[in-house]
Design an enzyme around this catalytic site. Structure first.
Site, PDB file in Angstrom:
ATOM      1  N   ASN A 111       0.875  -1.174   0.000  1.00  0.00           N
ATOM      2  CA  ASN A 111       0.000   0.000   0.000  1.00  0.00           C
ATOM      3  C   ASN A 111       0.912   1.223   0.000  1.00  0.00           C
ATOM      4  O   ASN A 111       1.465   1.600   1.032  1.00  0.00           O
ATOM      5  CB  ASN A 111      -0.884  -0.034   1.262  1.00  0.00           C
TER       6      ASN A 111
ATOM      7  N   ARG B 270      -2.730  -2.065  -3.276  1.00  0.00           N
ATOM      8  CA  ARG B 270      -3.904  -1.233  -3.102  1.00  0.00           C
ATOM      9  C   ARG B 270      -3.802  -0.073  -4.089  1.00  0.00           C
ATOM     10  O   ARG B 270      -2.813   0.671  -4.082  1.00  0.00           O
ATOM     11  CB  ARG B 270      -3.951  -0.693  -1.677  1.00  0.00           C
TER      12      ARG B 270
ATOM     13  N   HIS C 124     -12.888   3.451  -0.153  1.00  0.00           N
ATOM     14  CA  HIS C 124     -12.823   2.529   1.005  1.00  0.00           C
ATOM     15  C   HIS C 124     -13.462   1.174   0.679  1.00  0.00           C
ATOM     16  O   HIS C 124     -13.883   0.432   1.572  1.00  0.00           O
ATOM     17  CB  HIS C 124     -13.534   3.124   2.255  1.00  0.00           C
TER      18      HIS C 124
ATOM     19  N   GLY D 167     -11.946   6.257  10.130  1.00  0.00           N
ATOM     20  CA  GLY D 167     -10.507   6.324  10.403  1.00  0.00           C
ATOM     21  C   GLY D 167     -10.059   7.752  10.209  1.00  0.00           C
ATOM     22  O   GLY D 167     -10.834   8.688  10.430  1.00  0.00           O
TER      23      GLY D 167
ATOM     24  N   ARG E  76      -9.989  16.439   6.249  1.00  0.00           N
ATOM     25  CA  ARG E  76     -10.784  16.749   5.046  1.00  0.00           C
ATOM     26  C   ARG E  76     -12.163  17.286   5.440  1.00  0.00           C
ATOM     27  O   ARG E  76     -12.725  16.850   6.440  1.00  0.00           O
ATOM     28  CB  ARG E  76     -10.968  15.492   4.187  1.00  0.00           C
TER      29      ARG E  76
ATOM     30  N   GLY F 173     -13.964   3.894  14.695  1.00  0.00           N
ATOM     31  CA  GLY F 173     -15.094   2.964  14.803  1.00  0.00           C
ATOM     32  C   GLY F 173     -14.772   1.733  15.631  1.00  0.00           C
ATOM     33  O   GLY F 173     -15.620   1.227  16.366  1.00  0.00           O
TER      34      GLY F 173
ATOM     35  N   GLU G 277      -8.152  -4.466   5.324  1.00  0.00           N
ATOM     36  CA  GLU G 277      -8.025  -4.252   3.881  1.00  0.00           C
ATOM     37  C   GLU G 277      -6.872  -5.060   3.294  1.00  0.00           C
ATOM     38  O   GLU G 277      -6.956  -5.549   2.164  1.00  0.00           O
ATOM     39  CB  GLU G 277      -7.811  -2.751   3.614  1.00  0.00           C
TER      40      GLU G 277
HETATM   41  P1  ADP Z   1      -6.209   5.533   8.633  1.00  0.00           P
HETATM   42  O1  ADP Z   1      -7.415   6.047   7.907  1.00  0.00           O
HETATM   43  O2  ADP Z   1      -5.014   6.409   8.514  1.00  0.00           O
HETATM   44  O3  ADP Z   1      -5.930   4.051   8.423  1.00  0.00           O
HETATM   45  P2  ADP Z   1      -7.075   4.686  11.272  1.00  0.00           P
HETATM   46  O4  ADP Z   1      -8.124   3.758  10.783  1.00  0.00           O
HETATM   47  O5  ADP Z   1      -5.898   4.129  11.968  1.00  0.00           O
HETATM   48  O6  ADP Z   1      -6.613   5.700  10.167  1.00  0.00           O
HETATM   49  O7  ADP Z   1      -7.810   5.720  12.270  1.00  0.00           O
HETATM   50  C1  ADP Z   1      -7.123   6.771  12.872  1.00  0.00           C
HETATM   51  C2  ADP Z   1      -8.090   7.489  13.807  1.00  0.00           C
HETATM   52  O8  ADP Z   1      -8.527   6.558  14.810  1.00  0.00           O
HETATM   53  C3  ADP Z   1      -7.469   8.680  14.543  1.00  0.00           C
HETATM   54  O9  ADP Z   1      -8.375   9.776  14.565  1.00  0.00           O
HETATM   55  C4  ADP Z   1      -7.306   8.129  15.958  1.00  0.00           C
HETATM   56  O10 ADP Z   1      -7.401   9.126  16.926  1.00  0.00           O
HETATM   57  C5  ADP Z   1      -8.511   7.219  16.049  1.00  0.00           C
HETATM   58  N1  ADP Z   1      -8.399   6.300  17.183  1.00  0.00           N
HETATM   59  C6  ADP Z   1      -7.562   5.263  17.354  1.00  0.00           C
HETATM   60  N2  ADP Z   1      -7.740   4.709  18.575  1.00  0.00           N
HETATM   61  C7  ADP Z   1      -8.714   5.439  19.191  1.00  0.00           C
HETATM   62  C8  ADP Z   1      -9.364   5.385  20.472  1.00  0.00           C
HETATM   63  N3  ADP Z   1      -9.030   4.475  21.367  1.00  0.00           N
HETATM   64  N4  ADP Z   1     -10.313   6.307  20.726  1.00  0.00           N
HETATM   65  C9  ADP Z   1     -10.647   7.247  19.830  1.00  0.00           C
HETATM   66  N5  ADP Z   1     -10.095   7.351  18.622  1.00  0.00           N
HETATM   67  C10 ADP Z   1      -9.139   6.455  18.305  1.00  0.00           C
END
Ligand code: ADP
Length: 394
Positions: A9, A93, A181, A210, A241, A330, A379
């Site tokens: 990726n 990807r 996504h 994310g 964004r 999520g 993914e």
């Molecule tokens: P990407 O889209 O870069 O793959 P991720 O899926 O890793 O990103 O998501 C990153 C987001 O998830 C960030 O905003 C981070 O703060 C949030 N995040 C990760 N762990 C937690 C948590 N325990 N509570 C709240 N937000 C979280």
């Protein structure tokens, strides 16, 4: 000697990879890692399936490793790892497959040329996704490569869901809603039957929350609508964004602020969303821990937009059987999940607070008419599966 599949990726400043070993019925993660800071301060790290760091290297401030250098390092590392395995395919990807690529494809020079045509549709991602494919085609022409697209899963959307109310000539020229996504949604759709077979046959909304965030309406495992459109900036507010924005705002910024396309691109992709509204951070963890009222406003807006889109996608589905939370926020934030579920009470979602605090997978009460779930996405595994299936069938 067992077969192994490498998943790549590649982004503008990093290359992430994972290596899967093929077993009879499954694929097992052997090692995953990344090179970050390709043009600033390159750093390589790889972890085994238990999450322990197995290799690390830093090139120092100012070193310009680039994609080619990073790929060389990853290839060297993998050769050292693979005494008993043989890489038989590489899955990439790729953000955009246009209308043509409704499923993964084995790549050759002609396919790369076709995928280059989509660079104007995703200029921030597509060129970087294609770089390692091109490099490997040159260096190891015998190695099978497969491109897996973020757009493919949404090609089952009805025509009407893919259409902007623009003149037909622009629609025909490709200015339409593609959705992104898709590999994440496809993975969730592939595991949902194990959790809720009835919902998997019915109507589900998946929330991929994310750094990038979107939502997808899925009916009988096929995407019928999503919040992302022509580009991955539409829909929900994200880390940096804007999400959906009145196009009149863009005209106003051009006319009244003298902003050009590049300045607006920077604004809507890098300076907005949670970061722009809070003025503090794009990271949800930081905002949830902050007492600053601006952090609260950013989170409120984030949840409000999710609430609106839930209604919109439920309307597109004409009903709802399940909602699924996935990706960083999520999967990990019980607080955001609880807020979204409370907002969705009118749709028939009844939260089980204790199950939500435990992280699920089921987070709705037994009597909830609409079930709610927290399910980790994967993914990379989706790409590895596609690569294996496609090459197996070749
Ligand atoms: P990407 O889209 O870069 O793959 P991720 O899926 O890793 O990103 O998501 C990153 C987001 O998830 C960030 O905003 C981070 O703060 C949030 N995040 C990760 N762990 C937690 C948590 N325990 N509570 C709240 N937000 C979280």
């Amino acid at each position: 000697m067992a077969d192994a599949f490498l998943v790549v990726n590649a982004g503008s400043s990093s290359i992430k990879f994972s290596l899967y070993i093929a077993h009879a019925e499954s694929l097992g993660l052997a090692v995953r890692g990344q090179v970050e800071g390709l043009f600033t301060s390159p750093h390589f790290a790889a972890k085994n399936d238990a999450g322990a760091v197995v290799s690390e290297k830093a090139w120092g401030e100012g070193a310009k490793l680039g994609h080619a250098g990073a790929l060389d390092h990853i290839a060297g590392f993998i050769r050292g790892e693979l005494a008993e395995h043989r890489v038989v395919g590489v899955g990439h990807r790729v953000v955009h497959g246009g209308l043509e690529y409704t499923r993964p494809v084995r790549v050759n020079a002609d396919v790369v040329a076709a995928l280059e045509k989509f660079i104007p549709l995703a200029p921030l991602h597509q060129p970087h996704n294609l770089t390692p494919i091109r490099l490997l085609l040159e260096r190891q022409p015998g190695l099978a490569q497969v491109a897996c697209f973020d757009t493919s899963f949404h090609r089952t959307n009805p025509e009407i869901a893919q259409r902007f109310a623009l003149p037909a000539e622009l629609h025909d020229a490709g200015v339409r809603r593609y959705g992104f996504h898709g590999l994440s949604y496809e993975y969730i759709a592939s595991v949902l039957p194990q959790h809720d077979a009835q919902a998997a046959r019915g109507k589900t909304i998946v929330l991929h929350l994310g750094n990038g965030a979107s939502m997808c309406a899925i009916e009988a495992c096929a995407s019928i609508a999503s919040t992302m459109g022509f580009t991955a900036v539409d829909g929900l507010p994200m880390g940096t964004r804007t999400g959906a924005l009145d196009p009149g705002v863009i005209l106003y910024l051009m006319d009244q602020r003298g902003m050009d396309a590049r300045a607006i691109e920077k604004l809507i992709y890098n300076q907005s969303g949670l970061l722009g509204v809070s003025g503090i951070s794009s990271d949800m963890r930081t905002l949830l821990a902050s007492a600053d009222p601006r952090a609260k406003t950013a989170i409120d807006l984030y949840c409000y937009r999710i609430r609106r889109e839930l209604g919109s996608l439920a309307a597109a589905l004409g009903g709802l059987d399940a909602i699924v939370f996935t990706a960083g926020i999520g999967e990990n934030s019980a607080e955001i999940r609880a807020r979204v579920c409370r907002d969705a009470a009118w749709l028939g979602v009844e939260l089980d607070s204790a199950a939500n605090a435990r992280g699920g997978p089921r987070i709705s009460a037994a009597a909830s008419r609409v079930s709610a779930w927290a399910i980790p996405t994967n993914e990379e595994l989706m790409i590895a599966r596609h690569t294996r299936n496609l090459l197996g069938a070749a």
